[in-house]
Design a protein around this motif. Structure first.
Motif, short mmCIF file in Angstrom:
data_model
loop_
_atom_site.label_atom_id
_atom_site.label_comp_id
_atom_site.label_asym_id
_atom_site.label_seq_id
_atom_site.Cartn_x
_atom_site.Cartn_y
_atom_site.Cartn_z
N VAL A 96 0.83 -1.20 0.00
CA VAL A 96 0.00 0.00 0.00
C VAL A 96 0.87 1.26 0.00
N ARG A 141 -7.09 -1.31 -7.93
CA ARG A 141 -7.52 -0.02 -7.37
C ARG A 141 -9.04 0.17 -7.45
N LYS A 143 -13.01 -0.03 -6.13
CA LYS A 143 -13.70 0.34 -4.90
C LYS A 143 -13.89 -0.88 -4.00
N ARG A 146 -10.52 -1.77 -2.44
CA ARG A 146 -10.15 -0.71 -1.47
C ARG A 146 -10.89 -0.94 -0.15
N LEU A 151 -8.48 0.46 3.17
CA LEU A 151 -7.54 1.54 2.87
C LEU A 151 -8.10 2.88 3.32
N GLN A 156 -3.40 4.05 -1.74
CA GLN A 156 -3.59 3.31 -2.99
C GLN A 156 -2.89 1.96 -2.88
#
Length: 188
Positions: A96, A141, A143, A146, A151, A156
């Motif tokens: 990350v 990356r 949704k 994530r 995150l 990212q």
């Protein structure tokens, strides 16, 4: 040290020459403590202003299934397919970018530091006898991923390092095609 020195006196050179991605691994994996020892030397990664704009998320057991479900959702594939992808190795390390506010270090440079951590960590894991494969994809990356990786809004995901034991019959790897130095090492 010169380039004519023997490989045995150049351990980093030798380690890089031996490193290979391992797409198939066994169910063995380094312990949390072993992993922590390797991560602890990441302070040597070149890092302008020593921001340490990265973190590693350790995924084992059911945590890999959480990732797999998110991959399936992001890729619009069956849940089982996502879980199968995420459980190819007993340990999955999410790399990350965790950027820090800085007037002199831009985001792209902080992302490069995180990529350096991924590369150094992969090399250290390989030298410790583990098989690794850095994986990415369109869902990296997304949704759904994530959210599954929890995150922060500014973070990212760069990808995942899959880690496991190296099967005995896979300990030797095919020699790589040499680089065309005329193409990859140029002068102005």
């Amino acid at each position: 040290m010169t380039t004519t020195d023997s490989a045995s006196s150049r351990p980093v050179y030798d380690a890089m020459a031996r490193r290979a991605s391992r797409s198939k691994v066994t169910d063995e994996a380094p312990s949390h403590e072993e992993l922590g020892e390797l991560v602890s030397v990441m302070s040597s990664v070149p890092d302008h202003s020593r921001l340490r704009p990265w973190r590693i998320i350790e995924l084992r057991g059911k945590d890999r299934e959480t990732l797999g479900k998110a991959l399936a959702k992001a890729n619009k594939t069956p849940k089982e397919k996502g879980i199968s992808k995420a459980t190819r190795a007993p340990l999955v390390l999410a790399v990350v970018v965790s950027p820090k506010q800085s007037k002199k270090v831009p985001y792209w440079e902080q992302e490069t530091v995180a990529a350096g951590v991924a590369h150094f960590l992969s090399l250290l894991l390989a030298e410790a006898g583990w098989g690794t494969m850095w994986r990415t994809g369109h869902a990296t990356r997304s949704k759904a991923v994530r959210k599954a990786m929890k995150l922060d809004k500014d973070e990212q995901l760069l990808g995942w390092i899959y880690v496991g034991g190296v099967p005995e019959h896979k300990r030797k790897h095919k020699p790589r095609k040499p680089l065309d130095l005329d193409q990859h090492l140029t002068s102005l």
